[in-house]
Design a protein around this motif. Structure first.
Motif, PDB file in Angstrom:
ATOM      1  N   PRO A   1       0.813  -1.233   0.000  1.00 27.04           N
ATOM      2  CA  PRO A   1       0.000   0.000   0.000  1.00 27.04           C
ATOM      3  C   PRO A   1       0.839   1.274   0.000  1.00 27.04           C
ATOM      4  CG  PRO A   1      -0.845  -1.568   1.608  1.00 27.04           C
ATOM      5  CD  PRO A   1       0.485  -2.089   1.160  1.00 27.04           C
ATOM      6  N   HIS A   2       2.118   1.154   0.291  1.00 23.93           N
ATOM      7  CA  HIS A   2       2.990   2.325   0.349  1.00 23.93           C
ATOM      8  C   HIS A   2       3.899   2.424  -0.879  1.00 23.93           C
ATOM      9  CE1 HIS A   2       1.808   2.861   4.588  1.00 23.93           C
ATOM     10  NE2 HIS A   2       1.852   1.547   4.639  1.00 23.93           N
ATOM     11  N   LEU A   3       3.601   1.633  -1.904  1.00 27.11           N
ATOM     12  CA  LEU A   3       4.397   1.658  -3.127  1.00 27.11           C
ATOM     13  C   LEU A   3       4.128   2.937  -3.909  1.00 27.11           C
ATOM     14  CD1 LEU A   3       6.254   0.152  -5.174  1.00 27.11           C
ATOM     15  CD2 LEU A   3       4.162  -0.795  -6.178  1.00 27.11           C
ATOM     16  N   LEU A   4       5.192   3.664  -4.240  1.00 25.67           N
ATOM     17  CA  LEU A   4       5.071   4.873  -5.046  1.00 25.67           C
ATOM     18  C   LEU A   4       5.339   4.595  -6.518  1.00 25.67           C
ATOM     19  CD1 LEU A   4       6.942   7.446  -2.773  1.00 25.67           C
ATOM     20  CD2 LEU A   4       4.530   6.786  -2.747  1.00 25.67           C
ATOM     21  N   GLY A   5       6.046   3.523  -6.808  1.00 21.16           N
ATOM     22  CA  GLY A   5       6.433   3.180  -8.180  1.00 21.16           C
ATOM     23  C   GLY A   5       7.892   2.775  -8.216  1.00 21.16           C
ATOM     24  N   ASP A   6       8.253   1.994  -9.236  1.00 24.41           N
ATOM     25  CA  ASP A   6       9.648   1.595  -9.437  1.00 24.41           C
ATOM     26  C   ASP A   6      10.243   0.893  -8.210  1.00 24.41           C
ATOM     27  OD1 ASP A   6       9.718   2.704 -12.009  1.00 24.41           O
ATOM     28  OD2 ASP A   6      10.115   4.689 -11.184  1.00 24.41           O
ATOM     29  N   ARG A   7       9.417   0.116  -7.517  1.00 25.29           N
ATOM     30  CA  ARG A   7       9.843  -0.630  -6.332  1.00 25.29           C
ATOM     31  C   ARG A   7      10.318   0.277  -5.195  1.00 25.29           C
ATOM     32  NH1 ARG A   7      12.837  -6.300  -8.128  1.00 25.29           N
ATOM     33  NH2 ARG A   7      11.336  -6.916  -9.714  1.00 25.29           N
ATOM     34  N   LEU A   8       9.837   1.483  -5.162  1.00 23.21           N
ATOM     35  CA  LEU A   8      10.148   2.401  -4.075  1.00 23.21           C
ATOM     36  C   LEU A   8       8.922   2.522  -3.181  1.00 23.21           C
ATOM     37  CD1 LEU A   8      11.981   5.801  -4.286  1.00 23.21           C
ATOM     38  CD2 LEU A   8       9.900   5.575  -2.948  1.00 23.21           C
ATOM     39  N   HIS A   9       9.099   2.235  -1.891  1.00 23.36           N
ATOM     40  CA  HIS A   9       8.014   2.305  -0.909  1.00 23.36           C
ATOM     41  C   HIS A   9       8.362   3.371   0.125  1.00 23.36           C
ATOM     42  CE1 HIS A   9       8.325  -1.806  -2.505  1.00 23.36           C
ATOM     43  NE2 HIS A   9       7.037  -1.917  -2.324  1.00 23.36           N
TER      44      HIS A   9
END
Length: 315
Positions: free
Chosen positions: A108-116
């Protein structure tokens, strides 16, 4: 020793081997940066205790302030540094292989490109997190003989005057599992208590994310290969397409179709890593109707066409 930009301005900094658990605490000043054009083989967990850092992964970036847990998944080019204008960046960091259950809590905290970005963590929880990181650093040093070392405090782990703190590598099985248990408690505490407020890609802090937008985001992540469109995603959460697209972009910092493309590329990369399916079938499974388009956008994201990406992993 910490890597400094004045020593290696933009050189590629290798990450620790993926089978190890490596933990440390740094207190860095402006000029510090780490650049990995090929990403890391392991996951990187960072928890900021003071100042601010700027972390970039692929095309996604976030600013990390005190109380923020930022997690970078493996295999995506990344760079992190003291944030512009910040006097320093004090942070704990851990390189390791994430346990499967953690990715579900982080999703749920994923912003994109495997960055949380798990942020912000309430102040009342931070002392316990500090203790967990200190315990992890101490446990990583345990040889398996006698009692494990005492938990190390932030002061013991490093100071501003030293420019960085010690690094511990958990070589033994017991030390490694103890360190991972501490990290698991950190993931549980942060994801259970953090609110949805984050700075990403130039967006200002957000007070929260609409539950309907979260549901649509989760639907994309659960089945990226499905023929999603703005209209179908909007209908699934009872919003008009225009209102849905506006809310989604405003609250998550990227458009629904950009999010879908990111999810499809990530799904394709995982299939290339874990299966022997032909590239053409992977393209279809990931939701791409054109193999040429799939190859082009995959190369833009991962720096190599799908076939070469798989071959590089096998080598």
């Amino acid at each position: 020793m910490p890597v400094r930009a004045d020593e290696l301005p933009e050189a590629a900094v290798p990450s620790p081997p993926p089978g190890l658990v490596t933990v440390g605490r740094f207190d860095q000043r402006p000029g510090y940066s780490v650049n990995r054009p090929g990403g890391a083989d392991s996951w990187l967990f960072t928890w900021t205790t003071g100042g601010a850092g700027l972390l970039t992964q692929g095309a996604t970036w976030t600013r990390s302030g005190a109380g923020d847990l930022v997690v970078l998944g493996p295999g995506v080019p990344h760079r992190y540094a003291v944030a512009p204008g910040a006097p320093r960046w004090m942070f704990w960091w851990v390189h390791c292989q994430a346990r499967p259950a953690w990715t579900d809590r982080l999703r749920p905290h994923l912003l994109g490109d495997r960055l949380h970005a798990v942020t912000p963590v309430p102040a009342g929880v931070r002392d316990r997190l500090e203790q967990a990181f200190g315990r992890m650093l101490a446990d990583a040093r345990w040889t398996g003989e006698g009692a494990p070392p005492d938990t190390e405090s932030a002061e013991q782990a490093g100071s501003a005057e030293s420019g960085g703190g010690p690094v511990a590598v958990a070589h033994g099985t017991a030390a490694r599992e103890l360190a991972l248990c501490s990290l698991e408690s950190i993931v549980l505490l942060t994801t259970a208590t953090a609110t949805a407020s984050v700075t990403v890609g130039g967006e200002a802090d957000r007070p929260g994310v609409d539950a309907r937008i979260r549901r649509a985001e989760a639907r994309i992540a659960a089945d990226p290969g499905a023929p999603h469109t703005v209209a179908t995603l909007a209908a699934g959460v009872s919003l008009s397409p225009s209102r849905f697209a506006h809310l989604f972009t405003q609250q998550l910092g990227r458009s629904p179709m950009r999010t879908l493309l990111d999810a499809r590329l990530l799904h394709a990369a995982r299939l290339l890593e874990a299966t022997d399916l032909p590239v053409e079938r992977i393209a279809v499974a990931a939701g791409f109707t054109s193999p040429f388009h799939f190859s082009r956008v995959f190369r833009q994201r991962y720096g190599a066409p799908p076939g070469a990406y798989r071959a590089g992993l096998r080598r």
